[in-house]
Design a protein around this motif. Structure first.
Motif, PDB file in Angstrom:
ATOM      1  N   GLY A   1     -13.537 -10.901  -7.340  1.00  0.00           N
ATOM      2  CA  GLY A   1     -14.823 -10.476  -6.806  1.00  0.00           C
ATOM      3  C   GLY A   1     -14.755 -10.101  -5.341  1.00  0.00           C
ATOM      4  O   GLY A   1     -15.596  -9.366  -4.834  1.00  0.00           O
ATOM      5  N   ARG A   2     -13.725 -10.625  -4.674  1.00  0.00           N
ATOM      6  CA  ARG A   2     -13.632 -10.350  -3.247  1.00  0.00           C
ATOM      7  C   ARG A   2     -12.858  -9.068  -2.954  1.00  0.00           C
ATOM      8  O   ARG A   2     -12.720  -8.678  -1.819  1.00  0.00           O
ATOM      9  CB  ARG A   2     -13.003 -11.551  -2.541  1.00  0.00           C
TER      10      ARG A   2
ATOM     11  N   LEU B   1      -4.947  -3.671   4.476  1.00  0.00           N
ATOM     12  CA  LEU B   1      -5.224  -2.280   4.098  1.00  0.00           C
ATOM     13  C   LEU B   1      -4.036  -1.676   3.345  1.00  0.00           C
ATOM     14  O   LEU B   1      -2.896  -1.763   3.808  1.00  0.00           O
ATOM     15  CB  LEU B   1      -5.541  -1.436   5.333  1.00  0.00           C
ATOM     16  N   THR B   2      -4.335  -1.065   2.202  1.00  0.00           N
ATOM     17  CA  THR B   2      -3.249  -0.542   1.359  1.00  0.00           C
ATOM     18  C   THR B   2      -3.505   0.898   0.915  1.00  0.00           C
ATOM     19  O   THR B   2      -2.828   1.397   0.025  1.00  0.00           O
ATOM     20  CB  THR B   2      -3.069  -1.430   0.104  1.00  0.00           C
ATOM     21  N   LYS B   3      -4.485   1.548   1.544  1.00  0.00           N
ATOM     22  CA  LYS B   3      -4.835   2.915   1.124  1.00  0.00           C
ATOM     23  C   LYS B   3      -3.651   3.855   1.338  1.00  0.00           C
ATOM     24  O   LYS B   3      -3.332   4.692   0.483  1.00  0.00           O
ATOM     25  CB  LYS B   3      -6.056   3.385   1.912  1.00  0.00           C
ATOM     26  N   GLU B   4      -3.008   3.748   2.493  1.00  0.00           N
ATOM     27  CA  GLU B   4      -1.838   4.572   2.806  1.00  0.00           C
ATOM     28  C   GLU B   4      -0.591   3.704   2.657  1.00  0.00           C
ATOM     29  O   GLU B   4      -0.625   2.525   2.964  1.00  0.00           O
ATOM     30  CB  GLU B   4      -1.899   5.047   4.270  1.00  0.00           C
ATOM     31  N   LEU B   5       0.517   4.347   2.241  1.00  0.00           N
ATOM     32  CA  LEU B   5       1.792   3.626   2.252  1.00  0.00           C
ATOM     33  C   LEU B   5       2.332   3.644   3.680  1.00  0.00           C
ATOM     34  O   LEU B   5       2.573   4.706   4.237  1.00  0.00           O
ATOM     35  CB  LEU B   5       2.787   4.286   1.287  1.00  0.00           C
ATOM     36  N   GLN B   6       2.443   2.481   4.273  1.00  0.00           N
ATOM     37  CA  GLN B   6       2.868   2.377   5.675  1.00  0.00           C
ATOM     38  C   GLN B   6       3.787   1.189   5.845  1.00  0.00           C
ATOM     39  O   GLN B   6       3.648   0.191   5.140  1.00  0.00           O
ATOM     40  CB  GLN B   6       1.640   2.132   6.581  1.00  0.00           C
ATOM     41  N   ASN B   7       4.672   1.288   6.832  1.00  0.00           N
ATOM     42  CA  ASN B   7       5.502   0.124   7.159  1.00  0.00           C
ATOM     43  C   ASN B   7       4.788  -0.833   8.092  1.00  0.00           C
ATOM     44  O   ASN B   7       5.119  -2.017   8.151  1.00  0.00           O
ATOM     45  CB  ASN B   7       6.841   0.558   7.757  1.00  0.00           C
ATOM     46  N   ASP B   8       3.797  -0.342   8.851  1.00  0.00           N
ATOM     47  CA  ASP B   8       2.927  -1.233   9.626  1.00  0.00           C
ATOM     48  C   ASP B   8       2.001  -1.976   8.657  1.00  0.00           C
ATOM     49  O   ASP B   8       1.817  -1.541   7.519  1.00  0.00           O
ATOM     50  CB  ASP B   8       2.014  -0.423  10.554  1.00  0.00           C
ATOM     51  N   SER B   9       1.415  -3.051   9.145  1.00  0.00           N
ATOM     52  CA  SER B   9       0.425  -3.767   8.328  1.00  0.00           C
ATOM     53  C   SER B   9      -0.848  -3.945   9.134  1.00  0.00           C
ATOM     54  O   SER B   9      -0.803  -4.448  10.257  1.00  0.00           O
ATOM     55  CB  SER B   9       0.969  -5.135   7.916  1.00  0.00           C
TER      56      SER B   9
ATOM     57  N   LEU C   1      -6.220 -18.263   5.761  1.00  0.00           N
ATOM     58  CA  LEU C   1      -6.682 -17.539   4.572  1.00  0.00           C
ATOM     59  C   LEU C   1      -5.797 -16.311   4.378  1.00  0.00           C
ATOM     60  O   LEU C   1      -5.675 -15.475   5.281  1.00  0.00           O
ATOM     61  CB  LEU C   1      -8.147 -17.133   4.761  1.00  0.00           C
ATOM     62  N   THR C   2      -5.184 -16.189   3.191  1.00  0.00           N
ATOM     63  CA  THR C   2      -4.330 -15.034   2.913  1.00  0.00           C
ATOM     64  C   THR C   2      -5.205 -13.835   2.497  1.00  0.00           C
ATOM     65  O   THR C   2      -6.298 -14.014   1.967  1.00  0.00           O
ATOM     66  CB  THR C   2      -3.327 -15.342   1.788  1.00  0.00           C
ATOM     67  N   PRO C   3      -4.715 -12.613   2.751  1.00  0.00           N
ATOM     68  CA  PRO C   3      -5.552 -11.434   2.495  1.00  0.00           C
ATOM     69  C   PRO C   3      -5.547 -10.992   1.042  1.00  0.00           C
ATOM     70  O   PRO C   3      -4.614 -11.269   0.287  1.00  0.00           O
ATOM     71  CB  PRO C   3      -4.891 -10.364   3.375  1.00  0.00           C
ATOM     72  N   LEU C   4      -6.597 -10.268   0.697  1.00  0.00           N
ATOM     73  CA  LEU C   4      -6.644  -9.507  -0.541  1.00  0.00           C
ATOM     74  C   LEU C   4      -6.407  -8.040  -0.192  1.00  0.00           C
ATOM     75  O   LEU C   4      -6.714  -7.607   0.911  1.00  0.00           O
ATOM     76  CB  LEU C   4      -8.022  -9.657  -1.192  1.00  0.00           C
ATOM     77  N   PRO C   5      -5.847  -7.266  -1.120  1.00  0.00           N
ATOM     78  CA  PRO C   5      -5.621  -5.851  -0.823  1.00  0.00           C
ATOM     79  C   PRO C   5      -6.937  -5.093  -0.771  1.00  0.00           C
ATOM     80  O   PRO C   5      -7.856  -5.378  -1.540  1.00  0.00           O
ATOM     81  CB  PRO C   5      -4.750  -5.386  -1.985  1.00  0.00           C
ATOM     82  N   GLU C   6      -7.027  -4.142   0.133  1.00  0.00           N
ATOM     83  CA  GLU C   6      -8.213  -3.279   0.213  1.00  0.00           C
ATOM     84  C   GLU C   6      -7.742  -1.853   0.079  1.00  0.00           C
ATOM     85  O   GLU C   6      -7.022  -1.348   0.926  1.00  0.00           O
ATOM     86  CB  GLU C   6      -8.916  -3.480   1.530  1.00  0.00           C
ATOM     87  N   ARG C   7      -8.137  -1.214  -1.028  1.00  0.00           N
ATOM     88  CA  ARG C   7      -7.646   0.135  -1.291  1.00  0.00           C
ATOM     89  C   ARG C   7      -8.622   1.161  -0.767  1.00  0.00           C
ATOM     90  O   ARG C   7      -9.770   0.884  -0.563  1.00  0.00           O
ATOM     91  CB  ARG C   7      -7.405   0.322  -2.791  1.00  0.00           C
TER      92      ARG C   7
END
Ligand SMILES: [Zn+2]
Length: 461
Positions: free
Chosen positions: A9-10, A382-390, A455-461
């Motif tokens: 849900g998150r 954030l996972t919208k773009e494929l990046q080596n940065d986070s 708190l660990t992150p959830l992916p955001e597309r």
């Protein structure tokens, strides 16, 4: 926290509202969490002789079997679980008198219907004291310490022969009581509950009832510390410099959707209970305590169980503290001597100084969490773009105590957080670290350096 109740849900389209963004390139190792002088002073008040008195009193009731006597005559005679229950309640009341009525002493009673180890309908009573938080918003947040005051001997259905239960679990009961005595002299923004439960040896009945009640009432319990067999049994192979801290990996409360997400993210080592275990490890370092937490990454000892799992089942972060080496001659045994071997869970086999040190680790953890801000309300990667940065973004810590945020990370194979980077008061950060290679989390920090749980992150597309 991966595997928490509303895991999927998150995963929402989380607009990047954050006006502020920190960009960090330099990696640095974690600065040690500072010790709070007020907490350090309180830990000095933890008393091995008070703990000894508590355990000897508990043993004096002869048996604390959940199905033993609790009629008025037995209570008056100081015999059976009813007498133990009344005494624990009176202890909490006496601590409350010493702090101007700061503790609310309560019982949670219910009738357990017959089951395998419950031959007839039996009243089971949990006894607890609430040190309400001083900040109205943060008082809704609860940290809890628990131990079970019931005991048993060789036969779970025996109610007449001695079942001293000095270590199992007089020791854990004494930790809850001593934390209440010492911490009730301080004030914290969040609420602390000091719990003692019954019914553990018959099948975790007391803790299950309490955890289900908390869940149904929507209680925000951030952490449960279950102490069960923390007596430091005086066997030659005992290591009194450590206490084991067990935490579940894949959460008992995980839904199928949670399990899919855990597999996709490599989140099997980041349950909320495991973040709590890591917090305990850092707290042990901050206060340089004589007993160090030894993290064990499994729910409990091999194929065995305890009260923390009842809280895990309701989705709460909960861990178990247990001495390094148990002596099975001294638990779940009739008191006797056979072939020169002494059996039974007697007070003289436990180490009161060790229990006091375990109580200090518990008290430091409870006080740190009750002083700290709530974790960020949500964290996203954030996972919208494929990046080596986070790039991580988060929603502010609710309750108003946080003054800054800190990103922590570790190699996927590392047990504890290895690095930290302050984000100041920003609610996002970009790090030149690949999300493929490390595990990130974010925690809130107040102006005294108290850290929230991570708190660990959830992916955001
Ligand atoms: Zn036990």
């Amino acid at each position: 926290m991966i595997g928490s109740r509303s895991f999927l849900g998150r995963i929402v389209q989380f607009g990047i509202l954050a006006a502020l963004s920190a960009v960090a390139c330099a990696q640095r190792t974690t600065a040690p969490t500072p010790a709070d002088p007020q907490i350090a002073a309180a830990l000095k008040q933890v008393s091995a002789s008070r703990i000894q008195q508590t355990i000897e009193k508990l043993v004096s009731f002869q048996t604390r079997s959940t199905i033993s006597a609790q009629d008025p005559a037995s209570i008056a005679a100081g015999h059976g679980i009813g007498a133990a229950r009344e005494w624990i309640e009176s202890e909490f009341e006496s601590y409350s008198r010493d702090c101007g009525g700061c503790l609310e002493v309560k019982t949670d009673s219910f009738i357990q219907q017959p089951a395998e180890r419950i031959p007839q309908p039996t009243e089971i009573t949990n006894v607890y004291a609430v040190l309400k938080g001083t900040d109205p918003e943060n008082a809704k947040r609860i940290v809890l310490v628990t131990g079970h005051y019931d005991s048993r001997n060789s036969d779970t259905l025996n109610t007449t022969d001695p079942a001293p239960g000095a270590n199992d679990d007089g020791s854990g009961t004494a930790v809850s009581l001593e934390c209440a005595r010492v911490l009730s002299k301080l004030k914290f923004p969040a609420t602390i509950i000091f719990l003692t439960v019954a019914g553990e040896e018959q099948g975790l009945y007391g803790s299950r009832h309490f955890a289900q009640m908390a869940k149904s009432e929507g209680r925000d319990i951030e952490a449960v510390l279950n102490n069960d067999i923390v007596g430091g049994d005086r066997n030659p192979q005992q290591d009194t410099s450590v206490v084991r801290v067990f935490s579940e990996g894949v959460p008992l409360a995980a839904t199928d959707a949670d399990l899919r997400m855990i597999r996709n993210l490599g989140g099997e080592n980041d349950s909320s209970s495991r973040e709590l275990a890591r917090y305990i490890a850092e707290t042990g370092q901050a206060y340089d305590l004589a007993v160090k937490p030894m993290l064990v990454f499994r729910l409990d000892r091999y194929l065995r169980g305890g009260d923390h799992s009842a809280f895990n089942r309701e989705g709460y972060a909960a861990v178990r503290f247990t001495e390094f080496r148990e002596d099975f001659h001294h638990q779940h045994q009739n008191v006797r001597t056979e072939n020169g071997v002494e059996y039974g869970d007697l007070a003289r086999f436990v180490n009161f100084d060790y229990i006091a040190n375990v109580a200090r680790l518990n008290a430091a953890t409870l006080a740190s969490l009750a002083s700290a801000p709530a974790p960020p309300a949500s964290v996203h990667l954030l996972t919208k773009e494929l990046q080596n940065d986070s790039t991580l973004t988060w929603a502010p810590s609710p309750g108003g105590l946080a003054t800054s945020y800190e990103v922590v990370w570790r190699a996927t194979t590392s047990p504890e957080w290895e690095h930290a980077q302050s984000a100041g008061n920003a609610t996002s950060i970009t790090l030149d670290k690949s999300k493929d290679n490390v595990i990130f989390a974010v925690r809130a920090v107040d102006n005294h350096g108290h850290r929230s749980l991570a708190l660990t992150p959830l992916p955001e597309r």
